[in-house]
Write a protein that holds these residues in place. Structure first.
Motif, PDB file in Angstrom:
ATOM      1  N   UNK A   1       6.533  -3.524  -6.520  1.00  0.00           N
ATOM      2  CA  UNK A   1       6.161  -3.624  -5.105  1.00  0.00           C
ATOM      3  C   UNK A   1       4.844  -2.930  -4.817  1.00  0.00           C
ATOM      4  N   UNK A   2       4.027  -3.598  -4.032  1.00  0.00           N
ATOM      5  CA  UNK A   2       2.739  -3.053  -3.629  1.00  0.00           C
ATOM      6  C   UNK A   2       2.861  -2.464  -2.219  1.00  0.00           C
ATOM      7  N   UNK A   3       2.267  -1.314  -2.019  1.00  0.00           N
ATOM      8  CA  UNK A   3       2.319  -0.653  -0.704  1.00  0.00           C
ATOM      9  C   UNK A   3       1.506  -1.440   0.311  1.00  0.00           C
ATOM     10  N   UNK A   4       1.955  -1.401   1.545  1.00  0.00           N
ATOM     11  CA  UNK A   4       1.169  -1.927   2.656  1.00  0.00           C
ATOM     12  C   UNK A   4       0.162  -0.850   3.036  1.00  0.00           C
ATOM     13  N   UNK A   5      -1.021  -1.278   3.463  1.00  0.00           N
ATOM     14  CA  UNK A   5      -2.086  -0.337   3.809  1.00  0.00           C
ATOM     15  C   UNK A   5      -2.514  -0.530   5.255  1.00  0.00           C
ATOM     16  N   UNK A   6      -2.782   0.578   5.925  1.00  0.00           N
ATOM     17  CA  UNK A   6      -3.333   0.564   7.277  1.00  0.00           C
ATOM     18  C   UNK A   6      -4.659   1.310   7.259  1.00  0.00           C
ATOM     19  N   UNK A   7      -5.730   0.607   7.563  1.00  0.00           N
ATOM     20  CA  UNK A   7      -7.056   1.219   7.610  1.00  0.00           C
ATOM     21  C   UNK A   7      -7.168   2.049   8.886  1.00  0.00           C
ATOM     22  N   UNK A   8      -7.392   3.338   8.750  1.00  0.00           N
ATOM     23  CA  UNK A   8      -7.449   4.205   9.929  1.00  0.00           C
ATOM     24  C   UNK A   8      -8.729   4.027  10.739  1.00  0.00           C
ATOM     25  N   UNK A   9      -9.668   3.255  10.216  1.00  0.00           N
ATOM     26  CA  UNK A   9     -10.860   2.954  10.998  1.00  0.00           C
ATOM     27  C   UNK A   9     -10.572   1.938  12.096  1.00  0.00           C
ATOM     28  N   UNK A  10      -9.318   1.456  12.190  1.00  0.00           N
ATOM     29  CA  UNK A  10      -8.905   0.597  13.311  1.00  0.00           C
ATOM     30  C   UNK A  10      -8.760   1.421  14.592  1.00  0.00           C
ATOM     31  N   UNK A  11      -8.677   2.741  14.441  1.00  0.00           N
ATOM     32  CA  UNK A  11      -8.560   3.630  15.597  1.00  0.00           C
ATOM     33  C   UNK A  11      -9.902   3.692  16.323  1.00  0.00           C
ATOM     34  N   UNK A  12      -9.912   4.160  17.570  1.00  0.00           N
ATOM     35  CA  UNK A  12     -11.190   4.306  18.283  1.00  0.00           C
ATOM     36  C   UNK A  12     -12.171   5.154  17.476  1.00  0.00           C
TER      37      UNK A  12
ATOM     38  N   UNK B   1      -3.496   4.684   5.482  1.00  0.00           N
ATOM     39  CA  UNK B   1      -2.093   5.058   5.308  1.00  0.00           C
ATOM     40  C   UNK B   1      -1.494   3.993   4.404  1.00  0.00           C
ATOM     41  N   UNK B   2      -0.782   4.414   3.382  1.00  0.00           N
ATOM     42  CA  UNK B   2      -0.031   3.477   2.549  1.00  0.00           C
ATOM     43  C   UNK B   2       1.445   3.714   2.812  1.00  0.00           C
ATOM     44  N   UNK B   3       2.244   2.639   2.728  1.00  0.00           N
ATOM     45  CA  UNK B   3       3.685   2.821   2.914  1.00  0.00           C
ATOM     46  C   UNK B   3       4.504   1.737   2.238  1.00  0.00           C
ATOM     47  N   UNK B   4       5.691   2.151   1.832  1.00  0.00           N
ATOM     48  CA  UNK B   4       6.727   1.248   1.326  1.00  0.00           C
ATOM     49  C   UNK B   4       7.868   1.315   2.325  1.00  0.00           C
ATOM     50  N   UNK B   5       8.424   0.155   2.634  1.00  0.00           N
ATOM     51  CA  UNK B   5       9.525   0.102   3.593  1.00  0.00           C
ATOM     52  C   UNK B   5      10.541  -0.920   3.118  1.00  0.00           C
ATOM     53  N   UNK B   6      11.797  -0.641   3.379  1.00  0.00           N
ATOM     54  CA  UNK B   6      12.869  -1.547   2.993  1.00  0.00           C
ATOM     55  C   UNK B   6      13.986  -1.477   4.025  1.00  0.00           C
ATOM     56  N   UNK B   7      14.709  -2.585   4.181  1.00  0.00           N
ATOM     57  CA  UNK B   7      15.867  -2.605   5.089  1.00  0.00           C
ATOM     58  C   UNK B   7      16.984  -1.705   4.560  1.00  0.00           C
ATOM     59  N   UNK B   8      17.071  -1.609   3.243  1.00  0.00           N
ATOM     60  CA  UNK B   8      18.069  -0.750   2.612  1.00  0.00           C
ATOM     61  C   UNK B   8      17.342   0.451   2.003  1.00  0.00           C
ATOM     62  N   UNK B   9      18.078   1.348   1.437  1.00  0.00           N
ATOM     63  CA  UNK B   9      17.466   2.540   0.818  1.00  0.00           C
ATOM     64  C   UNK B   9      16.510   2.108  -0.286  1.00  0.00           C
ATOM     65  N   UNK B  10      15.329   2.707  -0.295  1.00  0.00           N
ATOM     66  CA  UNK B  10      14.337   2.396  -1.321  1.00  0.00           C
ATOM     67  C   UNK B  10      14.811   2.883  -2.681  1.00  0.00           C
ATOM     68  N   UNK B  11      14.549   2.081  -3.689  1.00  0.00           N
ATOM     69  CA  UNK B  11      14.845   2.507  -5.056  1.00  0.00           C
ATOM     70  C   UNK B  11      13.899   3.636  -5.428  1.00  0.00           C
ATOM     71  N   UNK B  12      14.417   4.606  -6.124  1.00  0.00           N
ATOM     72  CA  UNK B  12      13.591   5.719  -6.587  1.00  0.00           C
ATOM     73  C   UNK B  12      12.830   5.288  -7.832  1.00  0.00           C
ATOM     74  N   UNK B  13      11.617   5.758  -7.952  1.00  0.00           N
ATOM     75  CA  UNK B  13      10.820   5.420  -9.121  1.00  0.00           C
ATOM     76  C   UNK B  13       9.446   6.045  -9.014  1.00  0.00           C
ATOM     77  N   UNK B  14       8.620   5.710  -9.959  1.00  0.00           N
ATOM     78  CA  UNK B  14       7.272   6.252 -10.015  1.00  0.00           C
ATOM     79  C   UNK B  14       6.361   5.488  -9.055  1.00  0.00           C
ATOM     80  N   UNK B  15       5.558   6.231  -8.304  1.00  0.00           N
ATOM     81  CA  UNK B  15       4.537   5.636  -7.428  1.00  0.00           C
ATOM     82  C   UNK B  15       3.211   5.767  -8.162  1.00  0.00           C
ATOM     83  N   UNK B  16       2.539   4.635  -8.342  1.00  0.00           N
ATOM     84  CA  UNK B  16       1.293   4.622  -9.126  1.00  0.00           C
ATOM     85  C   UNK B  16       0.113   4.260  -8.244  1.00  0.00           C
TER      86      UNK B  16
END
Length: 195
Positions: free
Chosen positions: A140-151, A165-180
Motif C-alpha cells: 500500500x502506498x500512502x496518500x499525500x497532502x501537500x501543505x502548500x495548499x494552505x494559505x 502529510x502522508x497517511x495510511x487509512x483503513x476501515x478495519x485495523x491497519x496491518x502492522x508492518x514496516x513503513x518504507x
C-alpha cells in the motif's frame, strides 16, 4: 361499609399508578429534551466549525469530506501535528477524539522522522519533498497532502514549504508492518520504521 372502603382503596391505588406513570413520562420527556438541546448546541453546519469550536488557533488541514464523515489533520501550538474525524449527525457535524503528537516541521527528505496514529485505522506523519518520495507499507502506498495548499501566510509562518502529510487509512485495523520511504524516480529505499 367495607365494600365502599375497598372501592375507595382501588380508586386511590389507580390514581397513584396514573400519577407515577405521568411523573415517569415527564422525566423521560425532560431528559430527552435536555439531550436534544445538548446535541443541537454541539453540532455545526460544517466540519471546520466543529473543530474551531474546540480551538480557534488550530491550523486545519482537510484530508477529505465524504457524505457523513470528514478527516482533518491539524497543527496545534506550532509544534504538534494531529488528526481527527468529524462525523455528521442528526443536527450537523460533531468532532470526535483529537489526537496529536510533537512533530518536526523541518523534516529531512531522506527520513520518515516518526509517525503518529489515530486509533487503529489511521497512521500519519510528515515528509519533506513528498512529490519526490513514495511511502509504502506492504504493497500500500500512502496518500499525500501537500501543505502548500494552505494559505500562503500560513505556509510562510509555519515554514511548510515542500512539506507533505502522508497517511495510511483503513476501515478495519491497519496491518502492522514496516513503513518504507522510497525515492520516487529510482525506487531506492531511503528510510524505514517498524509500525
Amino acid at each position: 361499609i367495607s365494600i365502599k372502603k375497598i372501592k375507595v382503596g382501588i380508586i386511590m391505588k389507580s390514581k397513584s399508578r396514573t400519577s407515577k406513570s405521568i411523573t415517569i413520562l415527564l422525566m423521560v420527556f425532560i431528559s430527552f429534551f435536555i439531550w436534544l438541546m445538548s446535541e443541537k448546541s454541539s453540532s455545526y453546519s460544517e466540519p471546520s466549525e466543529a473543530l474551531f469550536a474546540i480551538d480557534q488557533e488550530m491550523v486545519l488541514i482537510p484530508g477529505y469530506k465524504k457524505d457523513d464523515e470528514a478527516l482533518y489533520f491539524f497543527i496545534k501550538d506550532k509544534n504538534y501535528l494531529g488528526a481527527t474525524y468529524v462525523k455528521k449527525g442528526l443536527f450537523g457535524w460533531k468532532t470526535g477524539v483529537l489526537t496529536w503528537g510533537s512533530s518536526d516541521f523541518k523534516a529531512s527528505s531522506d527520513n520518515l522522522n516518526g509517525y503518529s496514529g489515530h486509533g487503529e485505522n489511521l497512521i500519519y506523519g510528515l515528509i519533506n519533498n513528498g512529490d519526490k518520495r513514495i511511502i509504502k507499507m506492504g504493497e500500500n502506498e500512502a496518500k499525500l497532502l501537500n501543505l502548500e495548499m494552505l494559505p500562503n501566510s500560513t505556509v510562510q509562518e509555519y515554514q511548510l514549504q515542500d512539506m507533505y502529510i502522508w497517511y495510511f487509512e483503513s476501515e478495519t485495523a491497519l496491518d502492522r508492518g514496516e513503513i518504507k520511504l522510497l525515492n520516487k524516480s529510482t525506487g531506492e529505499q531511503l528510510d524505514s520504521v517498524d509500525n
